[in-house]
Every structure is written in C-alpha cells, then in structure tokens.
Enzyme design. Structure first.
Site: not given
Ligand code: GRF
Length: 196
Positions: A13, A65, A90-93, A109, A141, A144
């Site tokens: 959305s 990853r 929804m994935r942590i980079l 967020h 950055t 998180l």
C-alpha cells in the site's frame, strides 16, 4: 530525473502511494518494484501501473543472506536506481548491502522512532499507554531502524484502540508521509518533515 526502485514484501500500500505520487513535475520516476516474495500482492499493483517488477525469493537461499542480496543487487544495478525505498520490506539487510547503496536507501517504520524499533510497534505503544503513535521515514544504515530521520507522521492513540485499529490509523499517515518525504529527498532536501 531521479530513478526510484521500491522493495516490498506484501500488499504494497505504501508502494502504490509512492508510484502514484511520481508524476508531473515530481523530480523522480519509478524504475523497478522488487519483492523477496514472488506472491507479494504489490507486484500485481505495480504491473497494473506499468512499472517493471522482479522477485527474488529469499527462501531459495536458506541462511545465505549474502547470496540473496547479491541477487537483489543484480536486479537493482540493472536499473541503476538513485534512490531505493523500502516499503513494507520485511527482510533485514546486511551492512554490506546497506554500504553498497549508502545514503540512497529510505525506509518507513510504523512507530515514532527512536521508540519501538523492530516489530509489534502498535501493541508496544498501547502497552506503554502512549498518547501518540505514528510512522517514521528514515535513511537506512547498518543499525536496524536507526538511521537519520527524514520525517514523522503522528496520530493520537484513541481509547479502546487495539493494535489493528491503531495500525490502520498509522497506515493512513504513512500514505501521506512517505510520498512527501520521497519528493523532498529526490529534490535534494534533507530537511525533516513532521505531520500531525
Ligand atoms: C506498514 O505498517 C509499514 O509501516 C511497514 O509495513 C506495513 C505494511 O506496509 N513497513 P505496505 O502496506 O505493504 O506498504
């Protein structure tokens, strides 16, 4: 004209509002919508709007990853984005990925950071008895949900709110905030925007 890639995981959305905002004298245009889930509903909404899409299923990479992000980067580098917007991604980079695109990644967020980084933000605000809740757009950055804040949208917590009701109210201000911040960012401004 700045080139914008948008990363999603679900319905998208926020992505839809970003796509629909990049018209006329807006200094940016979308070049790709990329998802970690081939079944993400947002992919069809991007296709409807004539925006190129791609998906890299993170489940195919197991715990690797880095290999997943190498695939993501290949799709991104093929379109050479100036700006990457995470929108319900929804994935942590990893720090390596963030460094590769340093200064060019934005995220939204659903809390008034620095309050409530991570998940279940609305329930945490309710449990804390907060009077206000909202959303934050920040530069991504390695830490998180902790990069420089570019904008916040605030909404009141109402008596009787449960997490779903609060989430719905916050989502509405997300849809105002993210396009407004992207437009300023694409125009070169780093001034903070506060709504509500
Ligand atoms: C929103 O709460 C957003 O803040 C978070 O993901 C949720 C769903 O976003 N990042 P969308 O509808 O997929 O844009």
């Amino acid at each position: 004209m700045k080139r914008v890639a948008i990363l999603i995981s679900g319905g998208g959305s926020n992505m839809v509002r970003l796509l629909d905002s990049m018209t006329g004298d807006h200094p940016a245009r979308p070049v790709l919508v990329l998802s970690n889930d081939p079944d993400a509903g947002g992919l069809a909404r991007a296709v409807e709007r004539g925006v190129p899409v791609a998906a890299v299923d993170h489940r195919a990479f197991g715990r690797d990853r880095a290999a997943f992000e190498t695939e993501l980067a290949a799709h991104l580098d093929a379109v050479a984005p100036d700006i990457i917007c995470l929108a319900g991604f929804m994935r942590i980079l990893t720090p390596a990925f963030v460094d590769r695109y340093a200064g060019r990644i934005l995220n939204i967020h659903p809390s008034l950071l620095p309050k409530y980084p991570g998940l279940h933000t609305h329930q945490r605000a309710l449990d804390a008895g907060d009077e206000w809740a909202g959303a934050t757009v920040h530069q991504v950055t390695a830490d998180l949900d902790a990069g420089p804040i570019l904008g916040q949208g605030r909404v009141p917590v109402m008596p009787g709110d449960d997490a779903a009701a609060l989430a719905a109210r916050v989502l509405k201000v997300e849809h105002q905030l993210y396009p407004a911040v992207l437009r300023r960012f694409a125009a070169g401004s780093r001034d903070r925007l506060d709504l509500g």
